[in-house]
Motif scaffolding. Structure first.
Motif, PDB file in Angstrom:
ATOM      1  N   GLY A  41      -1.758  -6.242   9.802  1.00 35.02           N
ATOM      2  CA  GLY A  41      -2.085  -5.469  10.996  1.00 35.02           C
ATOM      3  C   GLY A  41      -0.928  -5.296  11.960  1.00 35.02           C
ATOM      4  O   GLY A  41      -1.032  -4.557  12.930  1.00 35.02           O
ATOM      5  N   LYS A  69      -5.139  -5.048  23.385  1.00 32.40           N
ATOM      6  CA  LYS A  69      -5.261  -6.043  22.310  1.00 32.40           C
ATOM      7  C   LYS A  69      -4.054  -6.071  21.362  1.00 32.40           C
ATOM      8  O   LYS A  69      -4.131  -6.579  20.255  1.00 32.40           O
ATOM      9  CB  LYS A  69      -6.552  -5.846  21.517  1.00 32.40           C
ATOM     10  CG  LYS A  69      -7.805  -6.011  22.351  1.00 32.40           C
ATOM     11  CD  LYS A  69      -9.042  -5.845  21.510  1.00 32.40           C
ATOM     12  CE  LYS A  69     -10.294  -5.960  22.377  1.00 32.40           C
ATOM     13  NZ  LYS A  69     -11.518  -5.739  21.643  1.00 32.40           N
ATOM     14  N   THR A  70      -2.927  -5.472  21.793  1.00 36.58           N
ATOM     15  CA  THR A  70      -1.699  -5.570  21.008  1.00 36.58           C
ATOM     16  C   THR A  70      -0.620  -6.184  21.896  1.00 36.58           C
ATOM     17  O   THR A  70      -0.803  -6.331  23.110  1.00 36.58           O
ATOM     18  CB  THR A  70      -1.213  -4.204  20.498  1.00 36.58           C
ATOM     19  OG1 THR A  70      -0.765  -3.413  21.614  1.00 36.58           O
ATOM     20  CG2 THR A  70      -2.299  -3.466  19.745  1.00 36.58           C
ATOM     21  N   ASN A 114      -0.919  -6.771  15.850  1.00 35.28           N
ATOM     22  CA  ASN A 114      -2.263  -6.172  15.779  1.00 35.28           C
ATOM     23  C   ASN A 114      -2.244  -4.674  16.067  1.00 35.28           C
ATOM     24  O   ASN A 114      -3.202  -4.126  16.597  1.00 35.28           O
ATOM     25  CB  ASN A 114      -3.227  -6.879  16.739  1.00 35.28           C
ATOM     26  CG  ASN A 114      -3.349  -8.344  16.428  1.00 35.28           C
ATOM     27  OD1 ASN A 114      -3.511  -8.727  15.273  1.00 35.28           O
ATOM     28  ND2 ASN A 114      -3.241  -9.174  17.450  1.00 35.28           N
ATOM     29  N   GLU A 117      -5.478  -1.497  12.863  1.00 31.52           N
ATOM     30  CA  GLU A 117      -6.812  -2.037  12.597  1.00 31.52           C
ATOM     31  C   GLU A 117      -7.045  -1.913  11.096  1.00 31.52           C
ATOM     32  O   GLU A 117      -7.116  -0.820  10.557  1.00 31.52           O
ATOM     33  CB  GLU A 117      -7.860  -1.261  13.389  1.00 31.52           C
ATOM     34  CG  GLU A 117      -7.703  -1.405  14.891  1.00 31.52           C
ATOM     35  CD  GLU A 117      -8.641  -0.518  15.682  1.00 31.52           C
ATOM     36  OE1 GLU A 117      -9.689  -0.098  15.134  1.00 31.52           O
ATOM     37  OE2 GLU A 117      -8.321  -0.234  16.844  1.00 31.52           O
ATOM     38  N   TYR A 119      -9.171  -2.511   7.666  1.00 32.59           N
ATOM     39  CA  TYR A 119     -10.508  -2.671   7.092  1.00 32.59           C
ATOM     40  C   TYR A 119     -10.359  -2.786   5.582  1.00 32.59           C
ATOM     41  O   TYR A 119      -9.274  -2.604   5.037  1.00 32.59           O
ATOM     42  CB  TYR A 119     -11.394  -1.477   7.462  1.00 32.59           C
ATOM     43  CG  TYR A 119     -11.480  -1.244   8.956  1.00 32.59           C
ATOM     44  CD1 TYR A 119     -12.363  -1.976   9.745  1.00 32.59           C
ATOM     45  CD2 TYR A 119     -10.658  -0.297   9.578  1.00 32.59           C
ATOM     46  CE1 TYR A 119     -12.422  -1.768  11.119  1.00 32.59           C
ATOM     47  CE2 TYR A 119     -10.737  -0.094  10.949  1.00 32.59           C
ATOM     48  CZ  TYR A 119     -11.622  -0.823  11.711  1.00 32.59           C
ATOM     49  OH  TYR A 119     -11.696  -0.634  13.060  1.00 32.59           O
ATOM     50  N   GLN A 124      -6.319   1.889  10.451  1.00 34.60           N
ATOM     51  CA  GLN A 124      -6.222   2.856  11.539  1.00 34.60           C
ATOM     52  C   GLN A 124      -5.073   2.458  12.464  1.00 34.60           C
ATOM     53  O   GLN A 124      -4.989   1.330  12.919  1.00 34.60           O
ATOM     54  CB  GLN A 124      -7.548   2.859  12.316  1.00 34.60           C
ATOM     55  CG  GLN A 124      -7.579   3.794  13.497  1.00 34.60           C
ATOM     56  CD  GLN A 124      -8.949   3.855  14.105  1.00 34.60           C
ATOM     57  OE1 GLN A 124      -9.804   4.565  13.579  1.00 34.60           O
ATOM     58  NE2 GLN A 124      -9.175   3.112  15.162  1.00 34.60           N
TER      59      GLN A 124
END
Length: 126
Positions: A41, A69-70, A114, A117, A119, A124
């Motif tokens: 990530g 959040k990064t 981060n 994202e 999955y 993303q």
């Protein structure tokens, strides 16, 4: 994946080009930004900016604003593989390199933690 890196480079170069520490006549002759998306990530970013200065100068600045959040870590500035002195004031990175009437190429590198994202079926990055 390559399309994402190319799109990122275009978007970043349009909105976040480095500037000067002081007002000096200059032009940015070339900018290349590469973002390498990691499986964990993180995003490893390298930038190369070539400036043509028309007067005395003391360095450049680079503003990097991480999304929520990064975090931006491991920022480095180099010229010809030699480290340049840099200081950080919140999202502003000051890179010191004085001179006069010359072309200067500065390499920047950093990691966006981060930044992707991840999955099971896709990732993303924006």
């Amino acid at each position: 994946m390559k399309k994402i890196v190319i799109l990122l480079a275009i978007l970043v170069s349009m909105f976040a080009l480095p500037g000067h520490v002081f007002a000096v006549d200059y032009s940015i002759e070339n900018t290349e930004i590469n973002a390498y998306l990691q499986k964990n990530g993180d995003v490893e970013v390298t930038e190369q900016h070539t400036y043509q200065f028309e007067d005395e100068f003391n360095g450049i600045t680079r503003t990097l604003i991480p999304k929520e959040k990064t975090q931006i870590i491991d920022f480095q500035a180099l010229e010809n593989n030699t480290s340049l002195h840099e200081e950080q004031e919140k999202n502003l990175y000051k890179i010191y390199r004085s001179g006069s009437d010359q072309e200067v190429t500065v390499d920047l590198s950093y990691t966006i933690t981060n930044g992707v994202e991840v999955y099971t079926d896709l990732a993303q990055f924006y």
